[in-house]
Design a protein around this motif. Structure first.
Motif, short mmCIF file in Angstrom:
data_model
loop_
_atom_site.label_atom_id
_atom_site.label_comp_id
_atom_site.label_asym_id
_atom_site.label_seq_id
_atom_site.Cartn_x
_atom_site.Cartn_y
_atom_site.Cartn_z
N ARG A 1 0.91 -1.35 0.10
CA ARG A 1 0.14 -0.04 0.01
C ARG A 1 0.74 1.25 0.17
O ARG A 1 0.54 2.10 -0.61
N VAL B 1 -5.11 -4.73 4.73
CA VAL B 1 -6.39 -4.33 4.38
C VAL B 1 -6.93 -4.98 2.93
O VAL B 1 -6.37 -5.46 2.16
N TRP C 1 -7.88 -4.21 -0.45
CA TRP C 1 -7.25 -3.41 -1.37
C TRP C 1 -7.95 -3.74 -2.83
O TRP C 1 -7.99 -4.63 -3.17
N ASN D 1 -4.34 6.10 -0.15
CA ASN D 1 -5.18 5.22 0.86
C ASN D 1 -6.66 5.16 0.35
O ASN D 1 -7.38 4.14 0.71
N THR E 1 -8.21 1.66 -0.71
CA THR E 1 -8.81 0.64 0.27
C THR E 1 -10.55 0.69 -0.24
O THR E 1 -10.78 1.61 -0.38
N GLN F 1 -13.41 0.09 2.34
CA GLN F 1 -13.38 0.07 3.80
C GLN F 1 -14.97 0.26 4.13
O GLN F 1 -15.36 0.34 5.66
N TYR G 1 -10.67 -3.92 10.21
CA TYR G 1 -10.14 -3.63 8.84
C TYR G 1 -8.60 -4.05 8.57
O TYR G 1 -8.07 -4.72 7.60
N THR H 1 0.12 -2.97 4.78
CA THR H 1 0.38 -1.40 5.51
C THR H 1 1.90 -1.47 6.06
O THR H 1 2.41 -0.62 5.62
#
Length: 489
Positions: free
Chosen positions: A236, A266, A268, A283, A286, A288, A315, A429
């Motif tokens: 990431r 996470v 992705w 970010n 992501t 989420q 997450y 991450t």
């Protein structure tokens, strides 16, 4: 070439490294900060964050002088978040494996660290688009204990830090890769590094603070320490966290600290073309909003509880669960009723991976998943929902789908076309293992004794996280322990 005009050398120009540099510079120390990236690639993992920072506080009144003004504040409810709640969350998500002494420092000093940085020039705001739901009466309710973030996200965070460093007189050198530590008479007295021309340098100082991150950007280290298949994870953040300074610290006798077998990972975007170390989207790749829908693997089956808790507490571990699935891929599925509730900054932008279809059968075809299995999965899910319980995404509403695996909260039937499927894979991450240190970041050897002249902070300082972490506590930890290291180095 050997140089020694500095008192403190900081290795790594992310949030933790800058916090350490500021604290040392405020004491009158002459600081040199080494950043492997050139200016257009600087900032470590911090650049790629949303800037979310978890702190203890007493509610909106306690935050008004810390965050930027916003006309929505008068219509906003920010529940207090005590240091005890913070500690309880750390203990919960790590299943008790956090270093208790480090955790207590973090939860009691997080607000003070943010206020210190704010006083130096960093700007903060309430994170409406990520951590609040707008209610029918036009008001806003924040949730999940994570409320404050940097203006401009990670990019703004690093820009503000850089401006502070310049004002405090810290020298920042870009394009310098620290390779090893210089030890003389049992004390760390500097680093050996190469610049972007390949020239080698010996840089000396009274103290060295390591803030160069973990090893998540090295496929070999991931396979060795995290396990089989982790080489396939998408990076990431910065491509530069390959473990150079972890190896250097271990070579001079540092003890390992924390959990080297787990990491922050996470869901992705698996369909975007440029989905690693993307400086533009950071970010935003992501995905989420998964607690609102369901997640299925390429066999069309669910495999986890999407609504086990607020996403802030799940997450960072669900990327690992997707890595375990066939092909290391899954799909988040929503219907037309849920689609408007998804995070705009993540689900509404050009070039993202998404399949859209008017029927579940057509959606399965677009995904490459067996029609009958996906239809069966969704039908069983829909039929098991307790519809007498009101759906409320601002609380853990207990509206469950009683299937296997269950969905404990926010179960909403998928029955209104069009339907949407977002392909996701595992995005790594940062790694949780680092060096062992005391509460001021002094790096310890295997006997528990400090290695003279050597400090660590940020992702390099192991002990706080294991298996999972509460969202926003990584940046907070970098500030708290960076400040501590810089105050004594």
């Amino acid at each position: 070439m050997t140089t020694s005009p500095h008192d403190v050398i900081v290795v790594g120009g992310g949030n933790a490294g800058f916090a350490a540099a500021h604290a040392a510079a405020e004491r009158g120390r002459k600081v040199l900060l080494l950043e492997r990236g050139q200016e257009d690639m600087a900032g470590g993992n911090s650049f790629y964050t949303a800037g979310a920072t978890r702190i203890d506080h007493d509610g909106l009144d306690d935050l008004q002088d810390l965050v930027e003004p916003d006309e929505r504040h008068d219509r906003t409810e920010v529940p207090p978040y005590s240091s005890q709640e913070y500690l309880d969350d750390l203990l919960k998500v790590t299943e008790g494996r956090t270093d208790r002494a480090m955790a207590e420092v973090l939860v009691t000093e997080s607000q003070a660290a943010v206020r210190w940085l704010h006083g130096l020039g960093l700007k903060y705001r309430l994170m409406y688009e990520r951590q609040a739901y707008d209610r029918p009466d036009g008001s806003y309710l924040f949730w999940g204990g994570l409320h404050v973030g940097n203006v401009g996200g990670g990019e703004g965070l690093i820009a503000d830090h850089t401006a502070v460093a310049q004002r405090l007189g810290t020298e920042v050198r870009y394009g310098v890769r620290a390779r090893s530590l210089i030890v003389e008479g049992g004390r760390v007295v500097g680093v050996r590094a190469t610049d972007d021309t390949g020239a080698e340098h010996e840089l000396r100082a009274e103290s060295v603070i390591l803030a160069a991150g973990g090893f998540e950007s090295s496929p070999d280290w991931r396979e060795e320490h995290l396990g089989e298949g982790w080489a396939n994870a998408k990076v990431r953040g910065t491509p530069y966290n390959v473990g150079d300074m972890l190896a250097a610290a271990l070579e001079v006798g540092a003890a390992k600290g924390g959990d080297w077998s787990t990491c922050h990972s996470v869901q992705w975007d698996a369909g975007a073309e440029d989905n690693e170390s993307n400086r533009e989207l950071t970010n935003r790749l992501t995905r989420q909003s998964y607690p609102l829908g369901i997640i299925v693997n390429r066999d069309g089956q669910r495999f986890l509880d999407e609504g086990a808790d607020f996403r802030n507490y799940t997450y960072a571990k669900y990327g690992r669960e997707i890595l375990k699935q066939p092909g290391s891929i899954a799909w988040q599925i929503f219907d037309a009723a849920l689609r408007p509730m998804l995070r705009t900054e993540e689900y509404d932008m050009p070039g993202i991976g998404v399949h859209e279809a008017d029927t579940v059968e057509a959606l399965a075809d677009a995904m490459g998943v067996d029609r009958s299995v996906l239809v069966s999965t969704i039908d069983a899910f829909n039929a098991s929902i307790d519809r007498d319980v009101e759906f409320d995404p601002t609380v853990k509403d207990g509206r469950a789908a009683k299937v296997d695996p269950p969905k404990s909260n926010w179960a909403s039937p998928l029955e209104t076309g069009p339907f949407y499927a977002y392909p996701v894979t595992c995005g790594i991450t940062f790694t949780f293992g680092g060096v062992k240190g005391d509460l001021d970041g002094r790096v310890l050897d295997e006997s528990g004794a400090p290695i003279p002249g050597l400090f660590a902070c940020g992702e390099m300082l192991g002990g706080l996280f294991s298996g999972n972490y509460p969202g926003g506590s990584g940046l907070a930890a970098g500030m708290v322990f960076g400040r501590r290291a810089g105050s004594v180095a």
